[in-house]
Design a protein around this motif. Structure first.
Motif, PDB file in Angstrom:
ATOM      1  N   ASP A   1       0.825  -1.207   0.000  1.00 41.21           N
ATOM      2  CA  ASP A   1       0.000   0.000   0.000  1.00 41.21           C
ATOM      3  C   ASP A   1       0.860   1.258   0.000  1.00 41.21           C
ATOM      4  O   ASP A   1       0.582   2.231  -0.716  1.00 41.21           O
ATOM      5  CB  ASP A   1      -0.929   0.004   1.221  1.00 41.21           C
ATOM      6  N   THR A   2       1.923   1.236   0.829  1.00 42.14           N
ATOM      7  CA  THR A   2       2.812   2.398   0.919  1.00 42.14           C
ATOM      8  C   THR A   2       3.551   2.625  -0.398  1.00 42.14           C
ATOM      9  O   THR A   2       3.623   3.748  -0.903  1.00 42.14           O
ATOM     10  CB  THR A   2       3.821   2.201   2.067  1.00 42.14           C
TER      11      THR A   2
ATOM     12  N   LEU B   1       1.159   0.212  -9.044  1.00 38.64           N
ATOM     13  CA  LEU B   1       1.105  -1.244  -8.865  1.00 38.64           C
ATOM     14  C   LEU B   1       2.505  -1.840  -8.855  1.00 38.64           C
ATOM     15  O   LEU B   1       2.853  -2.646  -7.975  1.00 38.64           O
ATOM     16  CB  LEU B   1       0.271  -1.873  -9.976  1.00 38.64           C
ATOM     17  N   ILE B   2       3.336  -1.427  -9.818  1.00 31.67           N
ATOM     18  CA  ILE B   2       4.710  -1.943  -9.885  1.00 31.67           C
ATOM     19  C   ILE B   2       5.509  -1.504  -8.667  1.00 31.67           C
ATOM     20  O   ILE B   2       6.271  -2.288  -8.082  1.00 31.67           O
ATOM     21  CB  ILE B   2       5.385  -1.471 -11.189  1.00 31.67           C
ATOM     22  N   GLY B   3       5.324  -0.234  -8.255  1.00 29.85           N
ATOM     23  CA  GLY B   3       6.021   0.247  -7.057  1.00 29.85           C
ATOM     24  C   GLY B   3       5.631  -0.543  -5.829  1.00 29.85           C
ATOM     25  O   GLY B   3       6.489  -0.879  -4.991  1.00 29.85           O
ATOM     26  N   GLY B   4       4.350  -0.869  -5.703  1.00 27.93           N
ATOM     27  CA  GLY B   4       3.893  -1.666  -4.574  1.00 27.93           C
ATOM     28  C   GLY B   4       4.497  -3.053  -4.577  1.00 27.93           C
ATOM     29  O   GLY B   4       4.906  -3.574  -3.523  1.00 27.93           O
ATOM     30  N   ILE B   5       4.581  -3.660  -5.755  1.00 22.98           N
ATOM     31  CA  ILE B   5       5.188  -5.000  -5.859  1.00 22.98           C
ATOM     32  C   ILE B   5       6.650  -4.960  -5.440  1.00 22.98           C
ATOM     33  O   ILE B   5       7.119  -5.828  -4.680  1.00 22.98           O
ATOM     34  CB  ILE B   5       5.046  -5.539  -7.297  1.00 22.98           C
ATOM     35  N   VAL B   6       7.387  -3.950  -5.912  1.00 19.97           N
ATOM     36  CA  VAL B   6       8.818  -3.858  -5.599  1.00 19.97           C
ATOM     37  C   VAL B   6       9.047  -3.644  -4.102  1.00 19.97           C
ATOM     38  O   VAL B   6       9.881  -4.328  -3.478  1.00 19.97           O
ATOM     39  CB  VAL B   6       9.467  -2.702  -6.410  1.00 19.97           C
ATOM     40  N   ILE B   7       8.303  -2.731  -3.485  1.00 16.45           N
ATOM     41  CA  ILE B   7       8.481  -2.463  -2.058  1.00 16.45           C
ATOM     42  C   ILE B   7       8.053  -3.676  -1.225  1.00 16.45           C
ATOM     43  O   ILE B   7       8.717  -4.038  -0.245  1.00 16.45           O
ATOM     44  CB  ILE B   7       7.675  -1.217  -1.634  1.00 16.45           C
ATOM     45  N   SER B   8       6.959  -4.305  -1.619  1.00 16.67           N
ATOM     46  CA  SER B   8       6.496  -5.494  -0.899  1.00 16.67           C
ATOM     47  C   SER B   8       7.502  -6.634  -1.027  1.00 16.67           C
ATOM     48  O   SER B   8       7.763  -7.348  -0.052  1.00 16.67           O
ATOM     49  CB  SER B   8       5.132  -5.925  -1.439  1.00 16.67           C
ATOM     50  N   ALA B   9       8.079  -6.806  -2.218  1.00 13.50           N
ATOM     51  CA  ALA B   9       9.093  -7.847  -2.412  1.00 13.50           C
ATOM     52  C   ALA B   9      10.338  -7.555  -1.583  1.00 13.50           C
ATOM     53  O   ALA B   9      10.971  -8.469  -1.037  1.00 13.50           O
ATOM     54  CB  ALA B   9       9.451  -7.956  -3.892  1.00 13.50           C
ATOM     55  N   GLY B  10      10.691  -6.263  -1.467  1.00 16.10           N
ATOM     56  CA  GLY B  10      11.820  -5.894  -0.617  1.00 16.10           C
ATOM     57  C   GLY B  10      11.563  -6.242   0.837  1.00 16.10           C
ATOM     58  O   GLY B  10      12.453  -6.755   1.540  1.00 16.10           O
ATOM     59  N   ALA B  11      10.337  -5.972   1.303  1.00 16.68           N
ATOM     60  CA  ALA B  11       9.974  -6.353   2.670  1.00 16.68           C
ATOM     61  C   ALA B  11      10.031  -7.863   2.838  1.00 16.68           C
ATOM     62  O   ALA B  11      10.449  -8.375   3.888  1.00 16.68           O
ATOM     63  CB  ALA B  11       8.569  -5.833   2.991  1.00 16.68           C
ATOM     64  N   ALA B  12       9.634  -8.601   1.797  1.00 19.58           N
ATOM     65  CA  ALA B  12       9.657 -10.067   1.854  1.00 19.58           C
ATOM     66  C   ALA B  12      11.082 -10.595   2.003  1.00 19.58           C
ATOM     67  O   ALA B  12      11.331 -11.562   2.735  1.00 19.58           O
ATOM     68  CB  ALA B  12       9.010 -10.646   0.594  1.00 19.58           C
ATOM     69  N   LEU B  13      12.039  -9.959   1.313  1.00 14.90           N
ATOM     70  CA  LEU B  13      13.437 -10.383   1.425  1.00 14.90           C
ATOM     71  C   LEU B  13      13.956 -10.194   2.847  1.00 14.90           C
ATOM     72  O   LEU B  13      14.687 -11.037   3.375  1.00 14.90           O
ATOM     73  CB  LEU B  13      14.297  -9.595   0.433  1.00 14.90           C
TER      74      LEU B  13
ATOM     75  N   ILE C   1       4.359 -10.944  -4.077  1.00 15.44           N
ATOM     76  CA  ILE C   1       3.787 -10.638  -5.393  1.00 15.44           C
ATOM     77  C   ILE C   1       2.302 -10.968  -5.413  1.00 15.44           C
ATOM     78  O   ILE C   1       1.484 -10.198  -5.949  1.00 15.44           O
ATOM     79  CB  ILE C   1       4.538 -11.409  -6.496  1.00 15.44           C
ATOM     80  N   LEU C   2       1.934 -12.094  -4.816  1.00 18.06           N
ATOM     81  CA  LEU C   2       0.517 -12.458  -4.741  1.00 18.06           C
ATOM     82  C   LEU C   2      -0.274 -11.426  -3.950  1.00 18.06           C
ATOM     83  O   LEU C   2      -1.381 -11.021  -4.351  1.00 18.06           O
ATOM     84  CB  LEU C   2       0.367 -13.840  -4.089  1.00 18.06           C
ATOM     85  N   ILE C   3       0.296 -10.993  -2.817  1.00 19.12           N
ATOM     86  CA  ILE C   3      -0.388  -9.987  -1.993  1.00 19.12           C
ATOM     87  C   ILE C   3      -0.546  -8.685  -2.761  1.00 19.12           C
ATOM     88  O   ILE C   3      -1.610  -8.051  -2.728  1.00 19.12           O
ATOM     89  CB  ILE C   3       0.388  -9.760  -0.681  1.00 19.12           C
ATOM     90  N   SER C   4       0.494  -8.265  -3.465  1.00 19.70           N
ATOM     91  CA  SER C   4       0.433  -7.004  -4.211  1.00 19.70           C
ATOM     92  C   SER C   4      -0.617  -7.064  -5.312  1.00 19.70           C
ATOM     93  O   SER C   4      -1.431  -6.146  -5.457  1.00 19.70           O
ATOM     94  CB  SER C   4       1.802  -6.683  -4.809  1.00 19.70           C
ATOM     95  N   CYS C   5      -0.605  -8.135  -6.084  1.00 16.16           N
ATOM     96  CA  CYS C   5      -1.527  -8.240  -7.224  1.00 16.16           C
ATOM     97  C   CYS C   5      -2.971  -8.428  -6.762  1.00 16.16           C
ATOM     98  O   CYS C   5      -3.873  -7.677  -7.174  1.00 16.16           O
ATOM     99  CB  CYS C   5      -1.106  -9.393  -8.133  1.00 16.16           C
ATOM    100  N   PHE C   6      -3.190  -9.409  -5.897  1.00 13.52           N
ATOM    101  CA  PHE C   6      -4.560  -9.698  -5.481  1.00 13.52           C
ATOM    102  C   PHE C   6      -5.053  -8.721  -4.419  1.00 13.52           C
ATOM    103  O   PHE C   6      -6.256  -8.495  -4.292  1.00 13.52           O
ATOM    104  CB  PHE C   6      -4.670 -11.145  -5.000  1.00 13.52           C
ATOM    105  N   GLY C   7      -4.126  -8.135  -3.658  1.00 10.17           N
ATOM    106  CA  GLY C   7      -4.518  -7.076  -2.728  1.00 10.17           C
ATOM    107  C   GLY C   7      -5.035  -5.864  -3.478  1.00 10.17           C
ATOM    108  O   GLY C   7      -6.034  -5.245  -3.083  1.00 10.17           O
ATOM    109  N   THR C   8      -4.376  -5.528  -4.583  1.00 11.22           N
ATOM    110  CA  THR C   8      -4.838  -4.423  -5.418  1.00 11.22           C
ATOM    111  C   THR C   8      -6.199  -4.736  -6.021  1.00 11.22           C
ATOM    112  O   THR C   8      -7.091  -3.878  -6.075  1.00 11.22           O
ATOM    113  CB  THR C   8      -3.818  -4.141  -6.533  1.00 11.22           C
ATOM    114  N   MET C   9      -6.384  -5.992  -6.467  1.00 12.79           N
ATOM    115  CA  MET C   9      -7.678  -6.393  -7.012  1.00 12.79           C
ATOM    116  C   MET C   9      -8.780  -6.292  -5.949  1.00 12.79           C
ATOM    117  O   MET C   9      -9.897  -5.842  -6.233  1.00 12.79           O
ATOM    118  CB  MET C   9      -7.602  -7.822  -7.545  1.00 12.79           C
ATOM    119  N   GLY C  10      -8.450  -6.700  -4.730  1.00 16.97           N
ATOM    120  CA  GLY C  10      -9.422  -6.602  -3.640  1.00 16.97           C
ATOM    121  C   GLY C  10      -9.802  -5.162  -3.359  1.00 16.97           C
ATOM    122  O   GLY C  10     -10.978  -4.850  -3.113  1.00 16.97           O
TER     123      GLY C  10
END
Length: 278
Positions: A161-162, A189-201, A220-229
């Motif tokens: 989200d951030t 969307l891409i920014g959210g995926i990158v930041i979320s993936a960084g947190a995952a690492l 990646i699943l959270i970013s994509c489907f979270g955005t859809m939600g």
């Protein structure tokens, strides 16, 4: 902005505390939270769309959540002297009666569109409660209670989200679904995926139940489907002409507004973890 920041700070403390204070606090908190989200959904629907049966809908929601929670506890014998599975099956066998009551009670109402009322009563449970059942189950996917996975889920969801907000507000140009959410962009969307993936690492370094690749996949699943939600919830609000789902969180709207990213992401992440752990 100050009120929003204060509310957000206490919201995060409560959410993290609900995960860290043990399995029973975790279960009771999300049972209550799912019930409040369902009540909020029914309140919105009753404004100008239909008249769902609120008491029976809430009763079914509590029975359903509790039954599946008991199945989780039964998997690692967390209820001494009690059969968790027996209790869960008892509640599940009550559901045909309580869910049937949604249909039967409509017979006694003078309504021009009874099946609208019935449909929204059932759909509210699917929309606002079932995702929390899956989120609750994330803590037990390994066979015993483990707060790492639900806490990591929340952290990655917040990171998404951030990242989406910061990147989207700075360089966002190409609209994602403008008719449902005009501010969302592909860049966000891409920014959210990158930041979320960084947190995952980072999480993968400390929480080693899963490999770093699996944590990044979950991000990646959270970013994509979270955005859809989020978009689905926006579509829902636009369909009934409301801006926020409620006002329980000053500066943030309602509970459904805060947990829209969980609606689709939690079931998908649970399915992923279930299959890789089995």
């Amino acid at each position: 902005m100050r009120l929003r920041a204060i509310t957000g700070f206490f919201f995060i403390i409560v959410m993290v505390g609900s995960v860290l204070l043990g399995s029973f606090v975790f279960s009771l908190f999300y049972l209550a939270l799912s019930a409040f989200c369902l009540f909020e959904f029914y309140k919105l629907i009753k404004q100008n769309t239909a008249k769902p049966n609120v008491p029976i809908g809430l009763l079914n929601a509590v029975l359903l959540f509790t039954a599946f929670a008991l199945f989780n506890y039964a998997s690692f014998s967390a209820l001494p002297g009690l059969s968790g599975k027996h209790m869960a099956f008892t509640l599940l066998f009550l559901l045909p009666l309580t869910s049937g009551a949604i249909l039967m009670l409509e017979l006694f109402k003078k309504s021009t569109a009874p099946f609208n009322n019935i449909a929204y009563t059932y759909f509210g449970i699917i929309f606002a409660v079932v995702p929390f059942i899956f989120f609750h189950a994330l803590a037990f996917v390994g066979g015993s209670f483990n707060f790492h996975i639900p806490l990591a889920f929340l952290i990655m969801l917040w990171a998404n989200d951030t990242g989406a907000y910061v990147v989207g507000s700075q360089i966002g140009r190409v609209k994602l679904f403008e008719r449902h959410s005009p501010k969302k962009t592909y860049e966000g969307l891409i920014g959210g995926i990158v930041i979320s993936a960084g947190a995952a690492l980072i999480l993968g370094h400390y929480y080693q139940e899963l490999s770093w690749k699996q944590w990044v996949t979950i991000a990646i699943l959270i970013s994509c489907f979270g955005t859809m939600g989020d978009l689905v919830e926006s579509m829902f609000k636009r369909s009934i002409n409301v801006k926020d789902s409620g006002g329980i969180l000053p500066g943030h709207g309602g509970l459904l507004d805060r947990f829209d990213g969980l609606l689709l992401a939690a079931p998908i992440v649970y399915a992923y973890l279930y299959f890789i752990s089995n």
